[in-house]
Every structure is written in structure tokens, then in C-alpha cells.
Scaffold this motif. Structure first.
Motif, PDB file in Angstrom:
ATOM      1  N   VAL A 159      46.754  43.362  32.908  1.00  0.00           N
ATOM      2  CA  VAL A 159      46.554  44.101  34.157  1.00  0.00           C
ATOM      3  C   VAL A 159      45.343  43.550  34.907  1.00  0.00           C
ATOM      4  CG1 VAL A 159      45.916  46.347  35.120  1.00  0.00           C
ATOM      5  CG2 VAL A 159      47.649  46.206  33.327  1.00  0.00           C
ATOM      6  N   LEU A 160      44.265  43.304  34.170  1.00  0.00           N
ATOM      7  CA  LEU A 160      43.055  42.749  34.786  1.00  0.00           C
ATOM      8  C   LEU A 160      43.343  41.402  35.444  1.00  0.00           C
ATOM      9  CD1 LEU A 160      39.965  42.921  35.211  1.00  0.00           C
ATOM     10  CD2 LEU A 160      39.711  41.759  32.998  1.00  0.00           C
ATOM     11  N   ALA A 161      44.093  40.544  34.746  1.00  0.00           N
ATOM     12  CA  ALA A 161      44.420  39.234  35.300  1.00  0.00           C
ATOM     13  C   ALA A 161      45.243  39.368  36.579  1.00  0.00           C
ATOM     14  CB  ALA A 161      45.170  38.392  34.270  1.00  0.00           C
ATOM     15  N   ALA A 162      46.233  40.271  36.562  1.00  0.00           N
ATOM     16  CA  ALA A 162      47.072  40.453  37.750  1.00  0.00           C
ATOM     17  C   ALA A 162      46.261  40.996  38.922  1.00  0.00           C
ATOM     18  CB  ALA A 162      48.235  41.387  37.426  1.00  0.00           C
ATOM     19  N   LEU A 163      45.371  41.969  38.659  1.00  0.00           N
ATOM     20  CA  LEU A 163      44.555  42.550  39.726  1.00  0.00           C
ATOM     21  C   LEU A 163      43.590  41.518  40.309  1.00  0.00           C
ATOM     22  CD1 LEU A 163      43.711  46.072  38.251  1.00  0.00           C
ATOM     23  CD2 LEU A 163      45.222  45.566  40.180  1.00  0.00           C
ATOM     24  N   LEU A 164      42.927  40.773  39.422  1.00  0.00           N
ATOM     25  CA  LEU A 164      41.984  39.771  39.908  1.00  0.00           C
ATOM     26  C   LEU A 164      42.694  38.653  40.655  1.00  0.00           C
ATOM     27  CD1 LEU A 164      39.456  39.504  36.931  1.00  0.00           C
ATOM     28  CD2 LEU A 164      39.164  40.662  39.118  1.00  0.00           C
ATOM     29  N   ALA A 165      43.912  38.315  40.216  1.00  0.00           N
ATOM     30  CA  ALA A 165      44.674  37.296  40.935  1.00  0.00           C
ATOM     31  C   ALA A 165      45.029  37.778  42.342  1.00  0.00           C
ATOM     32  CB  ALA A 165      45.934  36.931  40.156  1.00  0.00           C
ATOM     33  N   LEU A 166      45.411  39.051  42.445  1.00  0.00           N
ATOM     34  CA  LEU A 166      45.723  39.606  43.757  1.00  0.00           C
ATOM     35  C   LEU A 166      44.491  39.644  44.652  1.00  0.00           C
ATOM     36  CD1 LEU A 166      48.055  42.587  42.772  1.00  0.00           C
ATOM     37  CD2 LEU A 166      48.697  40.624  44.188  1.00  0.00           C
ATOM     38  N   ALA A 167      43.324  40.004  44.065  1.00  0.00           N
ATOM     39  CA  ALA A 167      42.125  40.219  44.866  1.00  0.00           C
ATOM     40  C   ALA A 167      41.314  38.952  45.110  1.00  0.00           C
ATOM     41  CB  ALA A 167      41.236  41.274  44.186  1.00  0.00           C
ATOM     42  N   LEU A 168      41.298  38.023  44.129  1.00  0.00           N
ATOM     43  CA  LEU A 168      40.341  36.925  44.178  1.00  0.00           C
ATOM     44  C   LEU A 168      40.948  35.526  44.249  1.00  0.00           C
ATOM     45  CD1 LEU A 168      37.778  38.159  41.474  1.00  0.00           C
ATOM     46  CD2 LEU A 168      37.643  38.440  43.961  1.00  0.00           C
ATOM     47  N   ALA A 169      42.264  35.413  44.057  1.00  0.00           N
ATOM     48  CA  ALA A 169      42.854  34.070  43.954  1.00  0.00           C
ATOM     49  C   ALA A 169      42.535  33.211  45.162  1.00  0.00           C
ATOM     50  CB  ALA A 169      44.359  34.176  43.756  1.00  0.00           C
ATOM     51  N   ASP A 170      42.620  33.787  46.353  1.00  0.00           N
ATOM     52  CA  ASP A 170      42.345  33.001  47.554  1.00  0.00           C
ATOM     53  C   ASP A 170      40.869  32.625  47.658  1.00  0.00           C
ATOM     54  OD1 ASP A 170      44.991  33.114  48.280  1.00  0.00           O
ATOM     55  OD2 ASP A 170      44.744  34.882  49.559  1.00  0.00           O
ATOM     56  N   ALA A 171      39.999  33.464  47.105  1.00  0.00           N
ATOM     57  CA  ALA A 171      38.562  33.231  47.231  1.00  0.00           C
ATOM     58  C   ALA A 171      38.031  32.263  46.179  1.00  0.00           C
ATOM     59  CB  ALA A 171      37.801  34.555  47.150  1.00  0.00           C
ATOM     60  N   VAL A 172      38.490  32.398  44.931  1.00  0.00           N
ATOM     61  CA  VAL A 172      37.918  31.595  43.839  1.00  0.00           C
ATOM     62  C   VAL A 172      38.888  30.559  43.296  1.00  0.00           C
ATOM     63  CG1 VAL A 172      36.403  33.502  43.179  1.00  0.00           C
ATOM     64  CG2 VAL A 172      38.596  33.213  41.991  1.00  0.00           C
ATOM     65  N   GLY A 173      40.169  30.648  43.680  1.00  0.00           N
ATOM     66  CA  GLY A 173      41.157  29.696  43.192  1.00  0.00           C
ATOM     67  C   GLY A 173      41.472  29.902  41.718  1.00  0.00           C
ATOM     68  N   TRP A 174      42.394  29.084  41.225  1.00  0.00           N
ATOM     69  CA  TRP A 174      42.791  29.260  39.830  1.00  0.00           C
ATOM     70  C   TRP A 174      41.657  28.916  38.882  1.00  0.00           C
ATOM     71  CZ3 TRP A 174      42.764  25.470  36.131  1.00  0.00           C
ATOM     72  CH2 TRP A 174      42.723  24.142  36.547  1.00  0.00           C
ATOM     73  N   ARG A 175      40.771  27.997  39.267  1.00  0.00           N
ATOM     74  CA  ARG A 175      39.652  27.634  38.391  1.00  0.00           C
ATOM     75  C   ARG A 175      38.695  28.813  38.219  1.00  0.00           C
ATOM     76  NH1 ARG A 175      39.981  22.146  37.610  1.00  0.00           N
ATOM     77  NH2 ARG A 175      41.164  21.012  39.201  1.00  0.00           N
ATOM     78  N   GLY A 176      38.439  29.524  39.297  1.00  0.00           N
ATOM     79  CA  GLY A 176      37.571  30.690  39.201  1.00  0.00           C
ATOM     80  C   GLY A 176      38.140  31.755  38.288  1.00  0.00           C
ATOM     81  N   LEU A 177      39.457  31.932  38.314  1.00  0.00           N
ATOM     82  CA  LEU A 177      40.095  32.905  37.425  1.00  0.00           C
ATOM     83  C   LEU A 177      39.918  32.500  35.964  1.00  0.00           C
ATOM     84  CD1 LEU A 177      43.383  33.608  39.432  1.00  0.00           C
ATOM     85  CD2 LEU A 177      41.370  35.086  39.233  1.00  0.00           C
TER      86      LEU A 177
END
Length: 446
Positions: A159-177
């Protein structure tokens, strides 16, 4: 305050720390499981990230981590019954974090796959260790419940991964995740060094009785009553699993875990892409992943309460049947509300069922073989986790879409329910019943 009350408070405090730290550890395991699925559409669509990736290659990349998990789980099982649970936990918290950070730095498909494999070793060792640790600290009557809390960390991490991907993917990219997945080395490891005790029951099982007595009094954890000596069961670790008494149930438990993890990893890896192929945009696809894991958390907790009353085996068989039914419904073009409900129930029957399987396995074996038993099921099960993403990738790459994939997963869940029914009753629960924790100055159990 009486000595009994003081011991009770120490026991509660110890169990709380063990459960909390174990849960946090598995949250990051679940994060690692799902974060690859959340970034997969980006990696497939943009060759500038790691190079061109086909669906078949993507499935293989998803499996590299699981091969590492297999190696890590078996290694932890081979060592955990010999060197202890705490040491394995601390080493692999650092290992896992370093692997996630290294993966975030990769520049091509080959290096990415190596990073996933390295990370998987730490993940596998942690998954195989927290089950025995919690089983040896949890009080009778609450073992399935506490185990479900701990292993629900896996879908919570999803759930955390899905939420952070929705919220942060555009800002930090896959590397940031992926860098987020490296945080345990600074946030969790120092706390675990201070607060995570070794298991007194493990110490006693290794003949370190005096140390076990001291630790039992300090933590308030009751030592087990003297176990019944059964012919052929005095071996430690993996050799104990090969005895006549344990070989058959070990094979069946391994098959259950194989099916549970095939379904878990197959769905978490390919559900977003399958739903995208069916016309749902990126936000909807990740929402399905979120609902799948939320269903597993909520449903798994209720199922664990039932398991403490009715027995874990009966509940696992039921939830496997539930998975078979709901997975067969997913290709039917249901209305969105009904589809989301079906995905949530599928989460209970797949990821939630695997949580219950770990609880069943953790409490099935005697102390001298518990880490090996859980490691076997986690390790052999991860072969199923390897197969799931690969099969999904092959079916999607062949243009067969989600329909065939979902029907195949439903058939596997139905077969797993049959296997579960065949598991014989454990003969070791009675051997490991705790005796009262000793009062200060009083006699200690051997």
C-alpha cells in the motif's frame, strides 16, 4: 507491584517491541515487492531509463529479486536455528537497505537485475526469520493474530509503495522510489540493535539454559515445558525436516507457500499492466494495486482472529477457495465498484492467505527446526513467486491478456485449497506449551 505483575509488564513490553520491529521490517519487504510493479509501466514505456525492455524481460527482472529471496531464505534457515534469530535480523536489515540503494543507482538492465537479486537475499532472510521470532515470543492463543499483524506488514508495504508512486513518481522518479526503500539502515537498524532481544526459547533449545533463564526473567518470556523426546526428532535445522515425522507435512506446506506466493507476486507485478491493457489509465491501475493490498491487510486481520479460534489450516483452505472464486470473476468486465470489491477480496484470498500460511508454518514446527521450516516454505514458496511474474509476462507478451492469466491463477488457488486440507495436525504444539515465568529467586524451568 507484585513480582508477577512486573513479569507481565516486562513480557508485554518485550512482545510489543518484537512485533513492532518485525512489522516494520516486513513493511519494507512489501514495499520492495510492489514498488517494481509500480515503476514497471515507466520502464516498459521509456527506454531512456534502463534500455528497451520487453514484457518477457520485465517478468524475468521481477523474478531476479525472488531468486535472491530464495537464496536468502534458505541461508537464513540453515543458519537461524544455529546462530539465532536476532543476528540474522540485524545483518539482513543492513543487507536489504544497501541492495535497494544500489539498485537506485543502476544504469542498465543487467545492473538492475543484479541489484534486485542482491536485495532479494536480504528480503528472504528477513521473511524467514521474523516468523520463528514472533512464534517464540507470542503468548498462546494470540499467535495467529500477532503473526498476522507482523506479516500484514508485507501488504502494508505494498500500500505504501502504491501511495508513494501515485504521489511522488513524477517528482522523484523510479530511482527516488527505490531510495526510499533504503531507509531501514538509518531508521530501523539502530533501534533494532537496542530493542530486539534474542529468543530465550532458542537459547534453551541450543543447550544455553542459564542464558535462557536470565533472558527469560529480563524479558518476562516464559520458557517452554520440557519437550517430549520423540524418536528421530532430535536433529536441528534442515536435517529435522527430512525425518519421517516432518517430511510429508513439510512438502505440503511448501506447496501451499508456492501457490500463495505465485499468486501474490503474479498479481502485484502484473495487475497494473493488465488493467492498463483493459483500458484503465495509470491512476486507476495503481488504485487496483492499492485496493488489492488493503483488502489483504483488513481481511487478513479478521481471518487471523478466526484462525486463533478455529485453527489456521481450516481458515487457509477457506481463503484459498475465496481466491479461486474472485480471480475467476476479474475478467468479466464488472462495473467499477464491483470490480474494486472483487480485487479487494482477491487480495484477502492471495496475499492475505500467504500471511496466514506463514502463521501456520511458524507454529507448526518445534523450536529446533522452526527457522528451517519457515525458511523452507519461504524459499520454496519463492519459486512460485518467481514463476508468477514470468508466467504473467509470457501470457501478456503473447497477447493473451488478463483473462487467461486470471483463470490460471484461479485454478492454482483451488488446487492449493486441496493441498491445505491434506496437511496433518502438528504434534509439536503441546511440546512447546510455556510454563509460568519464574519469580525472582524461584526455581527455573530446565
Amino acid at each position: 507491584m507484585s513480582e508477577t505483575d512486573a513479569m507481565t509488564r516486562r513480557r508485554q513490553r518485550t512482545v510489543t517491541w518484537v512485533v513492532a520491529l518485525s512489522t516494520i521490517v516486513l513493511v519494507f519487504d512489501g514495499y520492495d515487492l510492489v514498488v517494481y510493479g509500480t515503476v514497471l509501466p515507466t520502464l516498459l514505456a521509456d527506454p531512456a531509463q534502463l534500455g528497451a525492455i520487453t514484457p518477457g524481460q520485465a517478468g524475468a527482472l521481477g523474478s531476479y529479486a525472488l531468486i535472491g529471496v530464495l537464496v536468502g531464505a534458505l541461508a537464513a534457515g540453515g543458519l537461524g536455528d544455529w546462530i539465532g534469530r536476532r543476528r540474522i535480523m540485524l545483518i539482513n536489515l543492513a543487507w536489504f537497505s544497501i541492495g535497494m540503494g544500489a539498485t537506485a543507482l543502476t544504469q542498465n538492465v543487467t545492473a538492475f537485475g543484479i541489484g534486485r537479486f542482491f536485495t532479494g537475499i536480504g528480503v528472504g532472510a528477513l521473511v524467514a526469520t521474523v516468523g520463528p521470532l514472533v512464534a517464540e515470543f507470542a503468548p498462546p492463543g494470540r499467535r495467529n493474530r500477532l503473526n498476522a499483524i507482523v506479516y500484514s506488514g508485507v501488504p502494508a508495504g505494498g500500500v505504501l509503495a502504491a501511495l508513494l508512486a501515485l504521489a511522488l513518481a513524477d517528482a522523484v522518479g523510479w530511482r527516488g522510489l527505490f531510495w526510499i526503500g533504503a531507509l531501514p539502515i538509518v531508521l530501523v537498524l539502530p533501534l533494532a540493535v537496542v530493542k530486539l532481544p534474542e529468543s530465550p526459547k532458542w537459547l534453551a533449545s541450543r543447550g544455553r539454559v542459564e542464558q535462557a533463564k536470565v533472558l527469560a526473567e529480563r524479558t518476562g518470556i516464559a520458557l517452554p515445558a520440557e519437550p517430549v523426546k520423540l524418536a528421530g526428532t532430535t536433529r536441528v535445522g534442515f536435517p529435522a525436516l527430512a525425518t519421517r515425522e516432518l517430511a510429508w507435512p513439510t512438502a505440503l506446506l511448501g506447496l501451499m507457500s508456492f501457490a500463495g506466493l505465485l499468486l501474490t507476486y503474479g498479481l502485484n507485478t502484473w495487475l497494473p499492466q493488465i488493467m492498463a491493457n483493459n483500458g484503465y489509465d495509470k491512476s486507476y491501475s495503481l488504485t487496483f494495486l492499492l485496493v488489492l493490498n488493503l483488502g489483504a491487510i483488513v481481511g487478513g486481520m479478521f481471518a487471523s482472529l478466526w484462525a486463533d479460534r478455529a485453527g489456521a489450516k481450516r481458515v487457509v483452505a477457506t481463503t484459498f477457495v475465496l481466491a479461486a472464486c474472485t480471480l475467476a470473476l476479474l475478467p468479466l468486465r464488472l462495473p467499477l465498484g464491483a470490480l474494486l470489491l472483487a480485487v479487494a477480496v482477491a487480495g484477502i484470498g492471495t496475499i492475505g492467505t500467504q500471511v496466514l500460511v506463514y502463521g501456520l508454518v511458524s507454529n507448526y514446527y518445534p523450536t529446533r527446526a522452526r527457522a528451517a521450516g519457515v525458511a523452507w516454505c519461504a524459499g520454496f514458496g519463492r519459486i512460485g513467486g518467481i514463476v508468477g511474474p514470468v508466467v504473467g509476462g509470457l501470457l501478456v507478451g503473447a497477447g493473451l491478456g488478463g483473462t487467461t492469466t486470471f483463470y490460471l491463477f484461479a485454478a492454482i488457488a483451488a488446487a492449493a485449497a486441496v493441498v491445505t486440507v491434506l496437511v496433518p495436525r502438528s504434534r509439536h504444539a503441546e511440546e512447546e506449551l510455556p510454563v509460568a515465568a519464574p519469580a525472582a529467586g524461584g526455581p527455573h524451568p530446565a
